[in-house]
Write a protein that holds these residues in place. Structure first.
Motif, PDB file in Angstrom:
ATOM      1  N   ARG A  69      54.895  69.978  57.679  1.00  0.00           N
ATOM      2  CA  ARG A  69      54.235  68.810  58.266  1.00  0.00           C
ATOM      3  C   ARG A  69      53.573  69.195  59.592  1.00  0.00           C
ATOM      4  NH1 ARG A  69      58.361  63.681  57.549  1.00  0.00           N
ATOM      5  NH2 ARG A  69      58.278  63.599  55.281  1.00  0.00           N
ATOM      6  N   GLY A  91      60.940  70.924  55.484  1.00  0.00           N
ATOM      7  CA  GLY A  91      59.621  70.329  55.323  1.00  0.00           C
ATOM      8  C   GLY A  91      58.919  69.997  56.624  1.00  0.00           C
ATOM      9  N   ASP A 127      60.566  72.179  46.608  1.00  0.00           N
ATOM     10  CA  ASP A 127      60.144  70.919  47.204  1.00  0.00           C
ATOM     11  C   ASP A 127      58.618  70.843  47.184  1.00  0.00           C
ATOM     12  OD1 ASP A 127      59.395  68.830  48.946  1.00  0.00           O
ATOM     13  OD2 ASP A 127      61.239  69.053  50.095  1.00  0.00           O
ATOM     14  N   ASN A 159      51.983  70.057  51.730  1.00  0.00           N
ATOM     15  CA  ASN A 159      51.599  70.072  53.146  1.00  0.00           C
ATOM     16  C   ASN A 159      51.019  71.419  53.550  1.00  0.00           C
ATOM     17  OD1 ASN A 159      51.933  67.475  54.298  1.00  0.00           O
ATOM     18  ND2 ASN A 159      54.137  67.701  54.104  1.00  0.00           N
ATOM     19  N   GLN A 187      56.622  68.631  48.245  1.00  0.00           N
ATOM     20  CA  GLN A 187      56.019  68.109  49.471  1.00  0.00           C
ATOM     21  C   GLN A 187      55.728  69.231  50.461  1.00  0.00           C
ATOM     22  OE1 GLN A 187      57.557  65.537  53.067  1.00  0.00           O
ATOM     23  NE2 GLN A 187      57.430  64.283  51.246  1.00  0.00           N
TER      24      GLN A 187
END
Length: 167
Positions: free
Chosen positions: A76, A72, A132, A138, A134
């Motif tokens: 980000r 991740g 995932d 992102n 997230q």
């Protein structure tokens, strides 16, 4: 993550360019490691820390002494890089970084959740081992921010729209 503490750099423009250069250098390391352009090295071994173990200080790596790194952070980093376009829509270094990332992603992702890259390891093409949200969120955020860029070509805008649909 884009480092922006006020007391480290003489001004925000220098801080931004220094961080973007760092991310670009990270991409250069990762393409040589994984064979796919656009993604970032997961680790940097700072010379002022004591946790670099057997690694040379001030070098990049895809893993640390603790093992692999959560994928991740790739998404980000690209979201933070694309956020630059909100205040500087013509930033050429941010443009280069995000377009490298999007083209690299497009070269290995077929648009399905089961192939969305989540693992970024040394000497291995990025692959999926988890779902995932997230990471996907992102990426979508980075694509939305990148749509604010004034230096994207028509082909790059088409790629952004394609990847956003696939999110």
């Amino acid at each position: 993550w884009v480092f922006q503490l006020d007391d480290v750099f003489p001004d925000k423009a220098t801080a931004l360019q220094t961080n973007l250069k760092f991310l670009s250098d990270s991409q250069d390391y990762a393409v040589n490691s994984m064979g796919v352009d656009g993604f970032f090295a997961n680790v940097f071994f700072w010379d002022y820390r004591e946790d670099y173990g057997n690694h040379t200080p001030n070098t990049f790596s895809m893993s640390g002494p603790w093992g692999d790194v959560w994928g991740g952070f790739q998404y980000r980093a690209i979201a933070d890089t694309a956020r630059v376009f909100l205040s500087d829509p013509s930033n050429s270094m941010a443009h280069k970084i995000v377009t490298r990332f999007y083209k690299g992603l497009d070269s290995i992702w077929d648009g399905t959740i089961s192939t969305f890259p989540t693992v970024f390891n040394e000497k291995t093409k990025p692959y999926n081992n988890q779902h995932d949200p997230q990471m996907v969120a992102n990426l979508a955020k980075s694509l939305a921010y990148s749509s604010k860029s004034t230096v994207m070509t028509s082909d790059e805008k088409t790629l952004i729209a394609k990847l956003l649909r696939e999110c």
